[in-house]
Design an enzyme around this catalytic site. Sequence first.
Site, PDB file in Angstrom:
ATOM      1  N   VAL A 176      51.292  48.878  35.559  1.00 54.87           N
ATOM      2  CA  VAL A 176      51.707  49.204  34.192  1.00 54.87           C
ATOM      3  C   VAL A 176      50.508  49.667  33.353  1.00 54.87           C
ATOM      4  O   VAL A 176      50.549  50.734  32.733  1.00 54.87           O
ATOM      5  CB  VAL A 176      52.382  47.989  33.512  1.00 54.87           C
ATOM      6  CG1 VAL A 176      52.785  48.341  32.084  1.00 54.87           C
ATOM      7  CG2 VAL A 176      53.608  47.533  34.302  1.00 54.87           C
ATOM      8  N   LYS A 204      65.312  34.219  37.683  1.00 53.24           N
ATOM      9  CA  LYS A 204      64.026  34.512  38.333  1.00 53.24           C
ATOM     10  C   LYS A 204      63.967  33.667  39.595  1.00 53.24           C
ATOM     11  O   LYS A 204      64.628  32.617  39.688  1.00 53.24           O
ATOM     12  CB  LYS A 204      62.870  34.109  37.396  1.00 53.24           C
ATOM     13  CG  LYS A 204      61.577  34.795  37.698  1.00 53.24           C
ATOM     14  CD  LYS A 204      61.494  36.136  36.995  1.00 53.24           C
ATOM     15  CE  LYS A 204      60.196  36.851  37.289  1.00 53.24           C
ATOM     16  NZ  LYS A 204      60.075  38.102  36.543  1.00 53.24           N
ATOM     17  N   GLY A 228      43.895  44.654  31.918  1.00 52.11           N
ATOM     18  CA  GLY A 228      44.669  44.798  33.151  1.00 52.11           C
ATOM     19  C   GLY A 228      45.121  46.223  33.368  1.00 52.11           C
ATOM     20  O   GLY A 228      45.866  46.788  32.569  1.00 52.11           O
ATOM     21  N   GLY A 246      46.709  47.601  36.186  1.00 53.20           N
ATOM     22  CA  GLY A 246      47.527  47.665  37.400  1.00 53.20           C
ATOM     23  C   GLY A 246      48.615  48.712  37.269  1.00 53.20           C
ATOM     24  O   GLY A 246      48.439  49.729  36.594  1.00 53.20           O
TER      25      GLY A 246
HETATM   26  P1  NAD Z   1      49.680  44.475  38.643  1.00 49.69           P
HETATM   27  O1  NAD Z   1      49.493  43.311  39.531  1.00 49.69           O
HETATM   28  O2  NAD Z   1      49.929  45.829  39.232  1.00 49.69           O
HETATM   29  O3  NAD Z   1      48.409  44.638  37.675  1.00 49.69           O
HETATM   30  C1  NAD Z   1      47.757  43.595  37.068  1.00 49.69           C
HETATM   31  C2  NAD Z   1      46.315  44.040  36.845  1.00 49.69           C
HETATM   32  O4  NAD Z   1      45.652  43.039  36.091  1.00 49.69           O
HETATM   33  C3  NAD Z   1      45.536  44.210  38.139  1.00 49.69           C
HETATM   34  O5  NAD Z   1      44.843  45.457  38.136  1.00 49.69           O
HETATM   35  C4  NAD Z   1      44.564  43.025  38.132  1.00 49.69           C
HETATM   36  O6  NAD Z   1      43.358  43.323  38.798  1.00 49.69           O
HETATM   37  C5  NAD Z   1      44.361  42.834  36.646  1.00 49.69           C
HETATM   38  N1  NAD Z   1      43.882  41.521  36.246  1.00 49.69           N
HETATM   39  C6  NAD Z   1      44.148  40.322  36.796  1.00 49.69           C
HETATM   40  N2  NAD Z   1      43.493  39.340  36.145  1.00 49.69           N
HETATM   41  C7  NAD Z   1      42.811  39.946  35.138  1.00 49.69           C
HETATM   42  C8  NAD Z   1      41.962  39.481  34.112  1.00 49.69           C
HETATM   43  N3  NAD Z   1      41.644  38.208  33.976  1.00 49.69           N
HETATM   44  N4  NAD Z   1      41.444  40.394  33.250  1.00 49.69           N
HETATM   45  C9  NAD Z   1      41.717  41.708  33.356  1.00 49.69           C
HETATM   46  N5  NAD Z   1      42.514  42.207  34.339  1.00 49.69           N
HETATM   47  C10 NAD Z   1      43.058  41.328  35.202  1.00 49.69           C
HETATM   48  O7  NAD Z   1      50.859  44.058  37.624  1.00 49.69           O
HETATM   49  P2  NAD Z   1      51.758  45.029  36.754  1.00 49.69           P
HETATM   50  O8  NAD Z   1      52.998  45.349  37.509  1.00 49.69           O
HETATM   51  O9  NAD Z   1      50.913  46.117  36.203  1.00 49.69           O
HETATM   52  O10 NAD Z   1      52.200  44.025  35.587  1.00 49.69           O
HETATM   53  C11 NAD Z   1      51.294  43.657  34.579  1.00 49.69           C
HETATM   54  C12 NAD Z   1      51.930  42.594  33.702  1.00 49.69           C
HETATM   55  O11 NAD Z   1      53.145  43.115  33.142  1.00 49.69           O
HETATM   56  C13 NAD Z   1      52.327  41.303  34.450  1.00 49.69           C
HETATM   57  O12 NAD Z   1      52.197  40.215  33.569  1.00 49.69           O
HETATM   58  C14 NAD Z   1      53.792  41.534  34.750  1.00 49.69           C
HETATM   59  O13 NAD Z   1      54.497  40.313  34.888  1.00 49.69           O
HETATM   60  C15 NAD Z   1      54.235  42.284  33.500  1.00 49.69           C
HETATM   61  N6  NAD Z   1      55.417  43.108  33.691  1.00 49.69           N
HETATM   62  C16 NAD Z   1      55.402  44.097  34.619  1.00 49.69           C
HETATM   63  C17 NAD Z   1      56.534  44.891  34.780  1.00 49.69           C
HETATM   64  C18 NAD Z   1      56.556  46.032  35.775  1.00 49.69           C
HETATM   65  O14 NAD Z   1      57.474  46.873  35.707  1.00 49.69           O
HETATM   66  N7  NAD Z   1      55.584  46.124  36.681  1.00 49.69           N
HETATM   67  C19 NAD Z   1      57.679  44.652  34.010  1.00 49.69           C
HETATM   68  C20 NAD Z   1      57.647  43.640  33.045  1.00 49.69           C
HETATM   69  C21 NAD Z   1      56.506  42.866  32.900  1.00 49.69           C
END
Ligand code: NAD
Length: 372
Positions: free
Chosen positions: A193, A90, A189, A191
Site C-alpha cells: 500500500v 477475521k 511503511g 509495502g
Molecule cells: P506490507 O506487508 O506489504 O507492507 C508493510 C511495510 O511496512 C513493509 O515494507 C515493511 O517493511 C514495513 N514496516 C514494517 N515495520 C516497520 C516499521 N517499524 N517502520 C517502518 N516500516 C515498517 O503491508 P501492506 O499490505 O502494504 O499493508 C500496510 C498496512 O495497511 C497494514 O497495517 C495492513 O493491515 C493495512 N491494510 C492493508 C490493506 C491492503 O489492501 N493491503 C488493506 C487494509 C489495511
Amino acid sequence: MNYSLSTQKDLHLETIDIDGFERVIKVSCPKAGLTSIIAIHSRALGNVALGGTRIQPYPSFEQALEDVLRLSRAMTYKAAIAGVGFGGAKSVIIADPKTQKNEELLFAFAEAVQQLEGAYVCAEDVGSTLEDMATIAKKTPFVVGTPHAESSGNPSPFTAWGTFRGIQATLKARFGCDSVEGKTIAIQGLGSVGSVLADYLFWAGAKLILSDIDQKKVEILAKKYRARVVDTKEIWKTECDLLAPCALGGILHSQTIPQLRCKAIAGAANNQLLSDKDSILLRNRSILYAPDFVINAGGLINVAAELEINGYDPLLSRQKTHEIYDTLLTIYEIAEKKQQSTQEAALALASYRLRYGVGKRTAPLRFPCLTV
Ligand code: NAD
C-alpha cells in the site's frame, strides 16, 4: 469445482463464548500443525462476514485471540461504513509464514472455513498471499482474491487510492484545501500500500518523507521521488503536515501522541490507535485523525465486489473507493458539531448503521470459485 465437508479426521472446531461477538471458533488440527481462530464479529448487515486470514507466529494463544477479536470488530465497522453489505470477521493462523506455512496447514484451515458453510469468507492478509488463497480455494469456495479469471486481483492499489482520497479529505478539513501540492507527507511503511500511495502523492505534488525497515526499498523510492529518508524510530515524530502510517498497528497512544509533530494523520495501517480513547488525546492536540477503518476500506470494497451477482466490475470498486473522500468529510463534520474525536464520530456512525440495518445486503451473492 465440487467441494465436500472435511476429510481431516483430527480437525476440531471449538466455540469460544465472547461477549459482543457472534461466533468465535478455535480451530485445531494437530496432524497439520494448525492452531487458528476464526472470529465472526457481526453479520447484522450481510449473511456473509468477510475478513482476511493473518498468518503470524503469535507468542501466545491469548495474544492471537486479542488480535483477531480487535481486527474482526474493525472489519464490521469498516464494512458498515463502506456500505458493502457484508458482515465483519477475521481469522488468524498461529504460525510463522516463512517456515511453517504449507499446503497441509492451509488445507486444514480451508476445511474449517468450509464447515462454516459461507458464514465466513476469507481473503489475503498479513502473512498470507494470493497463492495461499488459491490453495485454500481447492477445499472451499468461501475465499476471495484468488488468482482466477474472475478475480478482483490485488486489493492494495484500491486501498492506496482510498487512502489518497482520504488524505485529500483530511487536508481539506484541516487546511481548508484538498490539494496535496506542496504538502509535506511522511509515510511509515512502503509495502504493497505505502509504495503505491507514495506514487500517487508524488504525482499530485507532495513533498515526501519516507521510512521502512527495508533500507533498500527506502533508498530506491527516495531516489525515485526525491524524498527525505527518516529512520523508523523517528518517522512518527517527524515534523510534517500529515503522517500516513502504512505499516504497523498500535502506534498512537499516550506515550507517542505527545511527541507527534504532524497536523493530521491519515494512513492505511489497521488499528493505528492502541485504544479508541487515544483519539481524544489526538483531538486535544488538534491533530486531525482519519479513522483507519474508514480510510483503508478500498481493499475490502474491491474484494467484496468479486462476490456480486453480475461478477467483478473494477469501475464499481473505483466509484465506491472514491466515496471515502465524502464519507470522511461527513465524519469530520459530525465530530466538529458534536465536539467528539473523529474515532468516536466514526464509531457512532457505524453503530447507527448496524443498529438500523442501513446498507444491509438484499442482493444475492455469487461465489466465483464454484463456477470457474
Ligand atoms: P506490507 O506487508 O506489504 O507492507 C508493510 C511495510 O511496512 C513493509 O515494507 C515493511 O517493511 C514495513 N514496516 C514494517 N515495520 C516497520 C516499521 N517499524 N517502520 C517502518 N516500516 C515498517 O503491508 P501492506 O499490505 O502494504 O499493508 C500496510 C498496512 O495497511 C497494514 O497495517 C495492513 O493491515 C493495512 N491494510 C492493508 C490493506 C491492503 O489492501 N493491503 C488493506 C487494509 C489495511
